[in-house]
Design an enzyme around this catalytic site. Structure first.
Site, PDB file in Angstrom:
ATOM      1  N   SER A  35      -5.633 -25.350  50.287  1.00  0.00           N
ATOM      2  CA  SER A  35      -6.456 -24.426  49.147  1.00  0.00           C
ATOM      3  C   SER A  35      -7.068 -25.581  48.335  1.00  0.00           C
ATOM      4  CB  SER A  35      -5.638 -23.653  48.488  1.00  0.00           C
ATOM      5  OG  SER A  35      -6.263 -23.130  47.375  1.00  0.00           O
ATOM      6  N   ALA A  47      -8.469  -9.597  40.915  1.00  0.00           N
ATOM      7  CA  ALA A  47      -8.555  -8.044  41.520  1.00  0.00           C
ATOM      8  C   ALA A  47      -7.816  -7.357  40.340  1.00  0.00           C
ATOM      9  CB  ALA A  47      -7.926  -7.986  42.918  1.00  0.00           C
ATOM     10  N   GLY A  50      -6.642  -1.938  42.097  1.00  0.00           N
ATOM     11  CA  GLY A  50      -5.476  -1.542  43.012  1.00  0.00           C
ATOM     12  C   GLY A  50      -5.676  -1.857  44.657  1.00  0.00           C
ATOM     13  N   HIS A 231     -21.608  -3.820  42.832  1.00  0.00           N
ATOM     14  CA  HIS A 231     -20.481  -2.863  42.038  1.00  0.00           C
ATOM     15  C   HIS A 231     -21.294  -2.288  40.873  1.00  0.00           C
ATOM     16  CE1 HIS A 231     -16.991  -1.686  39.879  1.00  0.00           C
ATOM     17  NE2 HIS A 231     -16.161  -2.129  40.658  1.00  0.00           N
ATOM     18  N   LEU A 241     -16.800  -8.324  35.853  1.00  0.00           N
ATOM     19  CA  LEU A 241     -16.465  -6.761  36.313  1.00  0.00           C
ATOM     20  C   LEU A 241     -15.667  -5.994  35.306  1.00  0.00           C
ATOM     21  CD1 LEU A 241     -16.297  -4.917  38.885  1.00  0.00           C
ATOM     22  CD2 LEU A 241     -13.940  -5.841  39.128  1.00  0.00           C
ATOM     23  N   HIS A 339     -20.986  -8.327  43.959  1.00  0.00           N
ATOM     24  CA  HIS A 339     -19.462  -8.114  43.958  1.00  0.00           C
ATOM     25  C   HIS A 339     -18.580  -8.654  45.272  1.00  0.00           C
ATOM     26  CE1 HIS A 339     -15.511  -6.692  42.513  1.00  0.00           C
ATOM     27  NE2 HIS A 339     -15.533  -5.921  43.544  1.00  0.00           N
ATOM     28  N   ASN A 378      -9.867  -1.207  49.054  1.00  0.00           N
ATOM     29  CA  ASN A 378      -9.727  -1.453  50.536  1.00  0.00           C
ATOM     30  C   ASN A 378      -9.691  -2.837  50.950  1.00  0.00           C
ATOM     31  OD1 ASN A 378      -8.969   1.167  51.665  1.00  0.00           O
ATOM     32  ND2 ASN A 378     -11.202   1.325  52.473  1.00  0.00           N
TER      33      ASN A 378
HETATM   34  C1  LIG Z   1     -13.374  -9.621  39.867  1.00  0.00           C
HETATM   35  C2  LIG Z   1     -12.951  -8.820  40.967  1.00  0.00           C
HETATM   36  C3  LIG Z   1     -12.158  -7.722  41.148  1.00  0.00           C
HETATM   37  C4  LIG Z   1     -11.895  -7.214  42.156  1.00  0.00           C
HETATM   38  N1  LIG Z   1     -10.731  -5.936  42.355  1.00  0.00           N
HETATM   39  C5  LIG Z   1     -10.399  -5.661  43.539  1.00  0.00           C
HETATM   40  C6  LIG Z   1      -9.575  -4.580  43.696  1.00  0.00           C
HETATM   41  O1  LIG Z   1      -8.956  -4.123  42.444  1.00  0.00           O
HETATM   42  N2  LIG Z   1      -9.140  -3.871  44.743  1.00  0.00           N
HETATM   43  C7  LIG Z   1      -9.528  -4.620  45.918  1.00  0.00           C
HETATM   44  O2  LIG Z   1      -9.074  -4.122  46.813  1.00  0.00           O
HETATM   45  N3  LIG Z   1     -10.350  -5.428  45.861  1.00  0.00           N
HETATM   46  C8  LIG Z   1     -11.029  -5.904  44.720  1.00  0.00           C
HETATM   47  N4  LIG Z   1     -11.730  -7.047  44.835  1.00  0.00           N
HETATM   48  C9  LIG Z   1     -12.005  -7.732  46.235  1.00  0.00           C
HETATM   49  C10 LIG Z   1     -10.766  -8.486  46.450  1.00  0.00           C
HETATM   50  O3  LIG Z   1      -9.989  -9.095  45.482  1.00  0.00           O
HETATM   51  C11 LIG Z   1     -11.214  -9.767  47.494  1.00  0.00           C
HETATM   52  O4  LIG Z   1     -11.907  -9.280  48.596  1.00  0.00           O
HETATM   53  C12 LIG Z   1     -10.059 -10.610  48.039  1.00  0.00           C
HETATM   54  O5  LIG Z   1      -8.957 -10.843  47.009  1.00  0.00           O
HETATM   55  C13 LIG Z   1     -10.146 -11.744  48.720  1.00  0.00           C
HETATM   56  O6  LIG Z   1      -9.026 -12.396  49.155  1.00  0.00           O
HETATM   57  P1  LIG Z   1      -8.927 -13.529  49.939  1.00  0.00           P
HETATM   58  O7  LIG Z   1      -7.454 -13.801  50.269  1.00  0.00           O
HETATM   59  O8  LIG Z   1      -9.839 -13.074  51.400  1.00  0.00           O
HETATM   60  O9  LIG Z   1      -9.977 -14.681  49.226  1.00  0.00           O
HETATM   61  P2  LIG Z   1      -9.643 -15.491  47.976  1.00  0.00           P
HETATM   62  O10 LIG Z   1      -8.284 -14.413  47.032  1.00  0.00           O
HETATM   63  O11 LIG Z   1     -11.179 -15.555  47.604  1.00  0.00           O
HETATM   64  O12 LIG Z   1      -9.098 -16.922  48.282  1.00  0.00           O
HETATM   65  C14 LIG Z   1      -9.826 -17.804  49.056  1.00  0.00           C
HETATM   66  C15 LIG Z   1      -9.010 -19.120  49.129  1.00  0.00           C
HETATM   67  O13 LIG Z   1      -9.451 -19.885  50.113  1.00  0.00           O
HETATM   68  C16 LIG Z   1      -9.551 -21.201  49.737  1.00  0.00           C
HETATM   69  N5  LIG Z   1     -10.740 -22.036  50.092  1.00  0.00           N
HETATM   70  C17 LIG Z   1     -11.988 -21.668  49.984  1.00  0.00           C
HETATM   71  N6  LIG Z   1     -12.629 -22.623  50.557  1.00  0.00           N
HETATM   72  C18 LIG Z   1     -12.086 -23.585  50.987  1.00  0.00           C
HETATM   73  C19 LIG Z   1     -12.199 -24.880  51.353  1.00  0.00           C
HETATM   74  N7  LIG Z   1     -13.415 -25.483  51.873  1.00  0.00           N
HETATM   75  N8  LIG Z   1     -11.220 -25.746  51.657  1.00  0.00           N
HETATM   76  C20 LIG Z   1      -9.885 -25.186  51.456  1.00  0.00           C
HETATM   77  N9  LIG Z   1      -9.677 -24.354  50.718  1.00  0.00           N
HETATM   78  C21 LIG Z   1     -10.888 -23.166  50.641  1.00  0.00           C
HETATM   79  C22 LIG Z   1      -9.504 -21.137  48.051  1.00  0.00           C
HETATM   80  O14 LIG Z   1      -9.051 -22.148  47.523  1.00  0.00           O
HETATM   81  C23 LIG Z   1      -8.766 -19.608  47.940  1.00  0.00           C
HETATM   82  O15 LIG Z   1      -7.207 -20.098  48.160  1.00  0.00           O
HETATM   83  C24 LIG Z   1     -12.221  -7.801  43.407  1.00  0.00           C
HETATM   84  C25 LIG Z   1     -12.771  -8.987  43.678  1.00  0.00           C
HETATM   85  C26 LIG Z   1     -13.247  -9.461  42.487  1.00  0.00           C
HETATM   86  C27 LIG Z   1     -14.102 -10.547  42.503  1.00  0.00           C
END
Ligand SMILES: Cc1cc2nc3c(=O)[nH]c(=O)nc-3n(C[C@H](O)[C@H](O)[C@H](O)COP(=O)(O)OP(=O)(O)OC[C@H]3O[C@@H](n4cnc5c(N)ncnc54)[C@H](O)[C@@H]3O)c2cc1C
Length: 560
Positions: A35, A47, A50, A231, A241, A339, A378
């Site tokens: 990471s 997030a 929920g 959003h 947000l 978003h 979702n």
């Molecule tokens: C403010 C906000 C509120 C939200 N609320 C909700 C909600 O209530 N319910 C819902 O369902 N969704 C919600 N979403 C959407 C949801 O949170 C995200 O789509 C989801 O958490 C993404 O998870 P992920 O594991 O795919 O990526 P992330 O949690 O973004 O993690 C990405 C990881 O990749 C790593 N990474 C990236 N590039 C590199 C690289 N080049 N080298 C090494 N590491 C790297 C980062 O360090 C990080 O650890 C929300 C989003 C936001 C922005």
């Protein structure tokens, strides 16, 4: 330089990456997680609202959840994938509870629910308005118990491709500036979204589309990238947000006349219509002069202070800090803001991409369960279900393939690119300037409403910015924590992704879900009920198409 080796390497420590890591380890793989930031600083931590699941013990049905998801997607989601996600949701939720996620309870002590947009049922489970943080910390505990190696604050610069398959990653160890080779039999990209391609956005500063670009450069198919979600409730200026949970708990949207304008656009679901519909309605009110200062209002006053303080305390804090608003006394000005990206690296329901050895899960992937518009709550579900599945599939592959050679010369391309950024004399162009111009251009032309001329302008601007990027100099010449260099490499990933978004959006000659063209306002199932694919070429993305999987829900006219 050192060479490391694992069965499975997971790039990303958000919910998708952690869930994939735990799954691969439980299948006996030697797995490592990498990471660029400390794991719990991943965007999943932000997030709020929920996670959806239809619990049969509540009289809910996964078919109803699946239908809402398919309708929300404007029929672009692959229905086999939606069925998998919705069927497995209940068990995944209970598993999270058993791992230690303390979901909020109702008056009877059962798991509490709130209603989210685009759904008739209240099936969103939550931990106040900090759901992502609660889940991420519990998964991180599981990782810490395990023997998994975590490469913390390492930044992946490219995928190692040999004989058409992915055999590892090249990464910079940020503390030393050294470039390393990490070999693996399977690589899972779980790098999150692409929010920072737009300015402003609700996404954290680290959400820079790295995985999208890494996979694209390696030759993977990137799908439906025109589908970018705005959003409905973000703050003006900084794009922060205000969770959909506010409307889930009953908040109203008002225009400058004090009218609940959703009555006009979605008389049945009102404020809880799907996000694309609510964002377009708000933007229409604003464009037609019934907004104030580019915003409409979110009104929580009738919910009362006690509910706000118990269930929405985090957004009360945000409203106070950034807008100086007490939600129990005043409506808060909000507007649609960037978003989420529904598109991503094309995968099957096991996370496999079009490249052998390469898997993807979470927001960087496109399975596709969100199609042209994602339902609130979702995405967390998507990360948990398909993170686990990708982890299991990658571990299975690791037992099937033997060790294959990787020449250490694979480092030379990245080494040379970094050397040239560092060796140039500082010039007038700085990464920050290019980044801002990219973000503002995308937010102006490839947003809630789009048209041919605007999208062409955006594409041309992005191409010019890429030319300037090629000549960019990194000012900080140091080795230790060179964030200046990091920022520059991230910008390269974002420019590639912006170009894919523009090219994909220009290609789709209809309006569907989040892709609404004022010059072609109709959905056109006869010609466009298909996925957009983008492939890397030197001259820019090559566009192709893939069929949508329909299992049981034929496309209908969509109304809320
Ligand atoms: C403010 C906000 C509120 C939200 N609320 C909700 C909600 O209530 N319910 C819902 O369902 N969704 C919600 N979403 C959407 C949801 O949170 C995200 O789509 C989801 O958490 C993404 O998870 P992920 O594991 O795919 O990526 P992330 O949690 O973004 O993690 C990405 C990881 O990749 C790593 N990474 C990236 N590039 C590199 C690289 N080049 N080298 C090494 N590491 C790297 C980062 O360090 C990080 O650890 C929300 C989003 C936001 C922005």
């Amino acid at each position: 330089m050192s060479v490391y080796q694992h069965d499975v390497i997971v790039v990303g420590a958000g919910l998708a990456g952690m869930r994939a890591t735990i799954a691969a380890q439980s299948r006996g793989a030697n797995v490592a997680m990498i990471s660029k930031v400390h794991p719990v600083r991943s965007h999943s931590n932000a997030a709020q609202g929920g996670i959806n699941a239809a619990l049969t013990s509540r009289g809910d049905s996964w078919e109803d959840h699946a239908l809402a998801t398919v309708k929300g997607s404007d029929y672009l989601a692959d229905q086999d994938a939606v069925e998998v996600m919705c069927q497995e949701a209940g068990a995944a939720l209970i598993e999270l509870e058993h791992m230690g996620v303390i979901f909020s309870r109702d008056e009877d002590g059962r798991l509490g629910t709130r209603r989210f947009g685009g759904q008739e049922q209240a099936r969103t489970f939550f931990v106040a308005d900090i759901t992502g943080a609660a889940m991420l910390h519990v998964l991180y505990e599981q990782i810490m118990h395990s023997k998994v190696r975590v490469y913390e604050e390492w930044f992946v610069t490219s995928l190692v491709m040999e004989d058409g398959e992915c055999r590892g990653v090249v990464a910079i160890e940020l503390m030393t500036g050294q470039l390393h080779l990490i070999k693996a039999k399977a690589v899972i990209l779980a790098t999150g979204g692409s929010g920072r391609v737009y300015e402003p956005t609700t996404n954290g500063m680290v959400v820079t589309a790295d995985g999208h670009a890494l996979a694209y450069r390696a030759g993977a198919a990137i799908m439906d990238m025109e589908m970018v979600q705005y959003h409905p409730t973000t703050l003006k200026g900084n794009g922060v947000l205000i969770t959909e949970a506010a409307r889930g708990e009953g908040a109203y949207l008002l225009n400058s006349d004090g009218d609940r304008f959703m009555q006009k656009y979605a008389p049945h679901m009102m404020e809880l219509a799907s996000r694309d519909v609510v964002s377009r309605s708000e933007q229409t009110e604003i464009n037609e002069g019934r907004g104030v200062d580019g915003c409409v209002f979110l009104d929580l006053r009738h919910l009362g202070r006690e509910l706000i303080e118990t269930k929405l305390s985090y957004i009360q804090e945000v409203a106070g800090d950034f807008a100086n608003v007490d939600l129990s006394k005043q409506p808060i000005p909000i507007r649609p803001g960037n978003h989420y990206i529904m598109g991503g690296i094309k995968t099957d329901v096991h996370g496999a991409t079009s490249i052998p050895g390469l898997y993807a899960a979470g927001e960087c992937a496109c399975v596709s369960v969100h199609g042209a518009n994602r339902l609130g709550a979702n995405s967390l579900l998507d990360t948990i279900i398909f993170g686990r599945r990708a982890g299991e599939a990658a571990a299975a592959r690791a037992t099937e393939v033997g060790d294959k050679p990787v020449p250490e010369s694979v480092l030379s391309v990245d080494k040379e690119a970094i050397r040239s950024f560092l060796s140039r004399k500082p010039n007038k162009d700085m990464a920050a300037k290019i980044r801002l111009e990219m973000g503002e251009t995308m937010n102006e032309h490839v947003a809630v409403f789009r048209n041919e001329a605007g999208m062409q302008t955006a594409l041309q601007t992005i191409r010019q910015l890429r030319e300037r990027y090629a000549e960019l100099a990194v000012q900080d010449k140091g080795q230790v924590f060179n964030t200046n260099l990091l920022f520059t490499l991230e910008l390269g990933f974002m420019l590639d992704t912006a170009e894919i978004i523009c090219a994909s959006a220009l290609a789709r000659k209809e309006s569907r879900g989040a892709h609404f063209r004022t010059d072609i306002p109709q959905r056109d199932d006869a010609n466009w009920l298909k996925h957009t694919l983008a492939y890397f070429t030197q001259a820019g993305p090559r566009i192709d198409y893939a069929p949508v999987t329909i299992t049981r829900w034929q496309p209908q006219v969509r109304s809320y």
